[in-house]
Design an enzyme around this catalytic site. Structure first.
Site, PDB file in Angstrom:
ATOM      1  N   ASP A 185       0.862  -1.178   0.000  1.00  0.00           N
ATOM      2  CA  ASP A 185       0.000   0.000   0.000  1.00  0.00           C
ATOM      3  C   ASP A 185       0.901   1.231   0.000  1.00  0.00           C
ATOM      4  O   ASP A 185       1.458   1.595   1.040  1.00  0.00           O
ATOM      5  CB  ASP A 185      -0.907   0.013   1.230  1.00  0.00           C
ATOM      6  CG  ASP A 185      -1.974  -1.074   1.194  1.00  0.00           C
ATOM      7  OD1 ASP A 185      -1.733  -2.144   0.583  1.00  0.00           O
ATOM      8  OD2 ASP A 185      -3.045  -0.872   1.791  1.00  0.00           O
ATOM      9  N   LYS A 191     -10.242   0.515  -2.405  1.00  0.00           N
ATOM     10  CA  LYS A 191     -10.124   0.139  -0.998  1.00  0.00           C
ATOM     11  C   LYS A 191     -10.529   1.306  -0.117  1.00  0.00           C
ATOM     12  O   LYS A 191     -10.036   2.425  -0.285  1.00  0.00           O
ATOM     13  CB  LYS A 191      -8.682  -0.292  -0.668  1.00  0.00           C
ATOM     14  CG  LYS A 191      -8.470  -0.623   0.812  1.00  0.00           C
ATOM     15  CD  LYS A 191      -7.073  -1.157   1.069  1.00  0.00           C
ATOM     16  CE  LYS A 191      -6.792  -1.315   2.560  1.00  0.00           C
ATOM     17  NZ  LYS A 191      -5.436  -1.838   2.831  1.00  0.00           N
ATOM     18  N   LYS A 230      -6.866   3.650  -3.007  1.00  0.00           N
ATOM     19  CA  LYS A 230      -7.255   3.544  -1.593  1.00  0.00           C
ATOM     20  C   LYS A 230      -7.474   4.939  -1.035  1.00  0.00           C
ATOM     21  O   LYS A 230      -6.729   5.866  -1.347  1.00  0.00           O
ATOM     22  CB  LYS A 230      -6.139   2.813  -0.837  1.00  0.00           C
ATOM     23  CG  LYS A 230      -6.290   2.730   0.668  1.00  0.00           C
ATOM     24  CD  LYS A 230      -5.125   1.942   1.252  1.00  0.00           C
ATOM     25  CE  LYS A 230      -5.060   2.034   2.774  1.00  0.00           C
ATOM     26  NZ  LYS A 230      -3.897   1.296   3.322  1.00  0.00           N
TER      27      LYS A 230
END
Length: 239
Positions: free
Chosen positions: A103, A199, A169
């Site tokens: 991430d 996400k 995300k």
């Protein structure tokens, strides 16, 4: 595990919810014992992945080997300001330590400066290096939506998709705001569902909000409240 066509508390199973969750173990003060216990919890719950600090990847990989729970970590966290070469180095080191998912925080300042090509090219360098080292690696790009305008969020989504990222995300969970339904809807509308998933992360602490996030297009949920969320669903289904 595929989600039902209509996402609701009534249609979801605990197993399906667990497989949407990236369980976060990112607090800077966490002890090694807390990381180990968190990984054991993830194995019991059978979440999709655990997201740990870079220094904890080896520990998580040892704890979760053979459990079916993926190990993830963060890159350029939490501000996204590391040079590209450092982000690439972090990514490769994490994969060598046993991570399967990354991430990464995009360069927020460059994005807000309108230098979208630089943002895209940095993401591409991380993606290409990671997938060369581990072809099945999943790369998620953190936008930090609370710091961006809607136009910047759209630009970030398009840059991440063009660079080959697997997910966009919402948040690190360490800035001024977390996931919102409006941001998730915008991110879903700004990417191709066949190429880039979404996400939700930051402030997802309840079952009801998790279901709402899934309902507007989120595919994964970053949360540290996994146990409480799944326990709530089990209790409601038993009632």
């Amino acid at each position: 595990m595929a989600l039902p066509a209509v996402v609701s508390v009534e249609t979801l199973t605990p197993e399906a919810v667990a497989k949407t969750i990236d369980h976060a173990l990112l607090r800077p003060e966490m002890t090694v014992d807390e990381v180990v216990e968190g990984c054991r919890l993830c194995a019991r719950l059978q979440v999709a992945s655990v997201c740990v600090r870079p220094c904890d990847v080896r520990i998580a990989a040892e704890q979760l080997r053979g459990t079916g729970v993926a190990v993830g970590t963060v890159i350029g966290f939490p501000h996204g300001s590391s040079p590209t070469s450092v982000k690439v180095c972090e990514a490769l080191a994490a994969l060598d330590d046993g991570a399967e998912e990354l991430d990464m925080v995009l360069n927020i300042g460059r994005l807000k400066s309108g230098r979208t090509d630089e943002v895209r090219d940095e993401i591409r360098q991380v993606v290409e290096a990671a997938k060369a080292r581990l072809p099945g690696c999943c790369v998620k790009v953190i936008l930090e939506c609370a710091l961006l305008t809607d136009d910047e969020k759209v630009a970030a989504c398009r840059a991440a998709e063009a660079a080959g990222a697997d997910y966009v995300k919402t948040s690190t969970g360490f800035s001024s705001g977390g996931a919102t339904l409006a941001d998730l809807g915008l991110m879903r509308a700004s990417t191709d569902p066949a190429a880039t998933r979404v996400k939700a992360s930051g402030g997802v602490r309840t079952l009801d909000f998790l279901v709402e996030c899934l309902g507007v297009g989120a595919d994964r949920i970053g949360t540290s409240a996994s146990e409480a969320i799944i326990a709530d669903l089990r209790a409601r289904r038993a009632a």
